[in-house]
Design an enzyme around this catalytic site. Sequence first.
Site, PDB file in Angstrom:
ATOM      1  N   SER A  43     -39.288 -14.972  48.731  1.00 51.05           N
ATOM      2  CA  SER A  43     -39.954 -13.934  47.931  1.00 51.05           C
ATOM      3  C   SER A  43     -40.877 -13.037  48.738  1.00 51.05           C
ATOM      4  O   SER A  43     -41.438 -12.078  48.207  1.00 51.05           O
ATOM      5  CB  SER A  43     -40.751 -14.591  46.807  1.00 51.05           C
ATOM      6  OG  SER A  43     -41.836 -15.317  47.333  1.00 51.05           O
TER       7      SER A  43
ATOM      8  N   THR B 277     -43.684 -13.486  45.596  1.00 56.99           N
ATOM      9  CA  THR B 277     -44.765 -12.657  46.136  1.00 56.99           C
ATOM     10  C   THR B 277     -45.915 -13.562  46.561  1.00 56.99           C
ATOM     11  O   THR B 277     -45.986 -14.718  46.165  1.00 56.99           O
ATOM     12  CB  THR B 277     -45.282 -11.648  45.083  1.00 56.99           C
ATOM     13  OG1 THR B 277     -44.170 -10.953  44.533  1.00 56.99           O
ATOM     14  CG2 THR B 277     -46.276 -10.653  45.633  1.00 56.99           C
TER      15      THR B 277
ATOM     16  N   GLY C   1     -43.163  -6.802  38.199  1.00 54.73           N
ATOM     17  CA  GLY C   1     -44.082  -5.763  38.621  1.00 54.73           C
ATOM     18  C   GLY C   1     -44.187  -4.573  37.702  1.00 54.73           C
ATOM     19  O   GLY C   1     -45.223  -3.894  37.659  1.00 54.73           O
TER      20      GLY C   1
ATOM     21  N   ASP D 161     -45.126  -3.661  41.896  1.00 55.71           N
ATOM     22  CA  ASP D 161     -46.579  -3.510  41.763  1.00 55.71           C
ATOM     23  C   ASP D 161     -47.342  -3.829  43.042  1.00 55.71           C
ATOM     24  O   ASP D 161     -48.476  -3.375  43.230  1.00 55.71           O
ATOM     25  CB  ASP D 161     -47.088  -4.449  40.658  1.00 55.71           C
ATOM     26  CG  ASP D 161     -46.737  -5.909  40.960  1.00 55.71           C
ATOM     27  OD1 ASP D 161     -45.561  -6.185  41.255  1.00 55.71           O
ATOM     28  OD2 ASP D 161     -47.634  -6.772  40.920  1.00 55.71           O
TER      29      ASP D 161
ATOM     30  N   THR E 180     -48.550 -11.520  40.596  1.00 49.86           N
ATOM     31  CA  THR E 180     -47.164 -11.764  40.984  1.00 49.86           C
ATOM     32  C   THR E 180     -46.344 -11.774  39.695  1.00 49.86           C
ATOM     33  O   THR E 180     -46.887 -11.942  38.607  1.00 49.86           O
ATOM     34  CB  THR E 180     -46.992 -13.114  41.712  1.00 49.86           C
ATOM     35  OG1 THR E 180     -47.446 -14.156  40.861  1.00 49.86           O
ATOM     36  CG2 THR E 180     -47.777 -13.175  43.006  1.00 49.86           C
ATOM     37  N   GLY E 181     -45.044 -11.598  39.859  1.00 48.59           N
ATOM     38  CA  GLY E 181     -44.183 -11.583  38.667  1.00 48.59           C
ATOM     39  C   GLY E 181     -43.615 -10.194  38.439  1.00 48.59           C
ATOM     40  O   GLY E 181     -43.605  -9.360  39.338  1.00 48.59           O
TER      41      GLY E 181
ATOM     42  N   THR F  50     -44.713  -8.862  49.477  1.00 44.50           N
ATOM     43  CA  THR F  50     -43.527  -9.337  48.740  1.00 44.50           C
ATOM     44  C   THR F  50     -42.230  -8.708  49.251  1.00 44.50           C
ATOM     45  O   THR F  50     -42.255  -7.634  49.860  1.00 44.50           O
ATOM     46  CB  THR F  50     -43.674  -8.967  47.243  1.00 44.50           C
ATOM     47  OG1 THR F  50     -42.637  -9.597  46.491  1.00 44.50           O
ATOM     48  CG2 THR F  50     -43.581  -7.473  47.011  1.00 44.50           C
TER      49      THR F  50
ATOM     50  N   ARG G 256     -36.385   0.732  44.566  1.00 44.15           N
ATOM     51  CA  ARG G 256     -37.348   0.291  43.541  1.00 44.15           C
ATOM     52  C   ARG G 256     -38.636  -0.195  44.233  1.00 44.15           C
ATOM     53  O   ARG G 256     -38.612  -0.939  45.189  1.00 44.15           O
ATOM     54  CB  ARG G 256     -36.733  -0.836  42.731  1.00 44.15           C
ATOM     55  CG  ARG G 256     -37.646  -1.421  41.649  1.00 44.15           C
ATOM     56  CD  ARG G 256     -38.300  -2.705  42.105  1.00 44.15           C
ATOM     57  NE  ARG G 256     -39.053  -3.364  41.037  1.00 44.15           N
ATOM     58  CZ  ARG G 256     -39.899  -4.360  41.253  1.00 44.15           C
ATOM     59  NH1 ARG G 256     -40.100  -4.812  42.469  1.00 44.15           N
ATOM     60  NH2 ARG G 256     -40.554  -4.914  40.258  1.00 44.15           N
ATOM     61  N   VAL G 257     -39.758   0.264  43.704  1.00 42.95           N
ATOM     62  CA  VAL G 257     -41.048  -0.190  44.215  1.00 42.95           C
ATOM     63  C   VAL G 257     -41.730  -0.988  43.116  1.00 42.95           C
ATOM     64  O   VAL G 257     -41.788  -0.551  41.965  1.00 42.95           O
ATOM     65  CB  VAL G 257     -41.930   1.013  44.630  1.00 42.95           C
ATOM     66  CG1 VAL G 257     -43.328   0.559  45.010  1.00 42.95           C
ATOM     67  CG2 VAL G 257     -41.281   1.770  45.791  1.00 42.95           C
TER      68      VAL G 257
HETATM   69  N1  ASP Z   1     -44.340  -8.571  41.631  1.00 47.46           N
HETATM   70  C1  ASP Z   1     -43.180  -8.489  42.468  1.00 47.46           C
HETATM   71  C2  ASP Z   1     -42.481  -7.193  42.203  1.00 47.46           C
HETATM   72  O1  ASP Z   1     -42.382  -6.799  41.056  1.00 47.46           O
HETATM   73  C3  ASP Z   1     -42.185  -9.569  42.291  1.00 47.46           C
HETATM   74  C4  ASP Z   1     -42.678 -10.983  42.149  1.00 47.46           C
HETATM   75  O2  ASP Z   1     -43.855 -11.231  42.209  1.00 47.46           O
HETATM   76  O3  ASP Z   1     -41.851 -11.886  41.953  1.00 47.46           O
HETATM   77  O4  ASP Z   1     -41.989  -6.601  43.122  1.00 47.46           O
END
Ligand code: ASP
Length: 357
Positions: free
Chosen positions: A86, A210, A264, A241, A261-262, A228, A238-239
């Site tokens: 990740s 991340t 975005g 967060d 994280t998660g 990340t 794609r960008v």
């Molecule tokens: N937050 C990250 C993104 O959206 C992905 C992740 O944390 O799993 O790029």
Amino acid sequence: MKRRITRRRFFNQSLGLGAGALLFKDLPALTGGQPVQVPLIITSHANATGKKAMAAGWEVIAGGGAAVDAVEKAANIIEEDPNDMSVGYGGFPNEDGVVQLDASIMDGRTYNAGAVACLENIKYPCSVARIVMERTDHVLMVGRDALAFAKKWGFKEEDLLTERTREAWLRRRENLSDRDDWGPPDHLKDLPEYQRPERKEEVDDDPHGTTNVLAVDRNGDVAGITTTSGLGFKIPGRVGDSPIIGAGLYVDNEVGAAGATGRGEDVIKSCASFYMVLRMKEGRTPQQACEDALRMIADKYKKVNPDFLPGEQFIAINMKGELGACRMTGKRPGRMSVQRASGYSIYTGSVAFPTGQ
Ligand code: ASP
């Protein structure tokens, strides 16, 4: 006029008295009996790599180094781990099989920030973000030009795909559709030699994506990094967060720091990290701030799709060294690695909307 003894001034004065744990043992008397919890460094990686990263970051802080140096050193360890799918090297590629990295850094001491997005072929994106922060008047650089910029500063280009992520991408690509030309010809595809062996993925001791690394140093300065490889198999370009200041990361030297994280997309729309720091400024604890931010996102979807709860984890620290970690859904609470003078530990927070109990 009475000169207010700020915490910063106290730290500066105290530095001459002694080092590390001893110095902070003396603090309770001056903090109204509250337990002393700074300096510290934390990461959302509550696993073996996170622990290793914390040891490296702590070395910087214990030696009197700056929070910004500590978070970079720690984040680099997670970025270079080939087994972490990740972040950085070995991170999942995009739809085209190319690893595109996002990272940001913020230094509370200078109220400065830097970030890179869609950066390819560079193992340490947070270090490039740091150069953007410190050596330019800009905050965010993207794509091809961010790569060219990194190379000018001596970063070397490397293939960031590992055998494991290349195979994962190929397997996904082959199984994406039976209407494209990937996969064996129709008249052969049932033969055993054309079957891809199922690969058993090792299960890590903590699910994560991340990484956020946040620290308060002995001087009372705070800094943070979010780095990340983004969502696996995302659309090229794609960008997320992570490189957006205020979304995936925010730092305020008077308040603390927060990271996300998660998924975005929701973190960007909610300016979640800025919101968490704002909540802490208003008096909420880091734990409450994380929970507030996740509830705020869930609330936004109530009228649109009340069942939609994006998979996210937020973490936060304040200048007193209090902690917060919260996961949106699931059984497992938000967690993070914490390193202080007293040692390494895992902090366990909460789940905003527990499911699957
Ligand atoms: N937050 C990250 C993104 O959206 C992905 C992740 O944390 O799993 O790029």
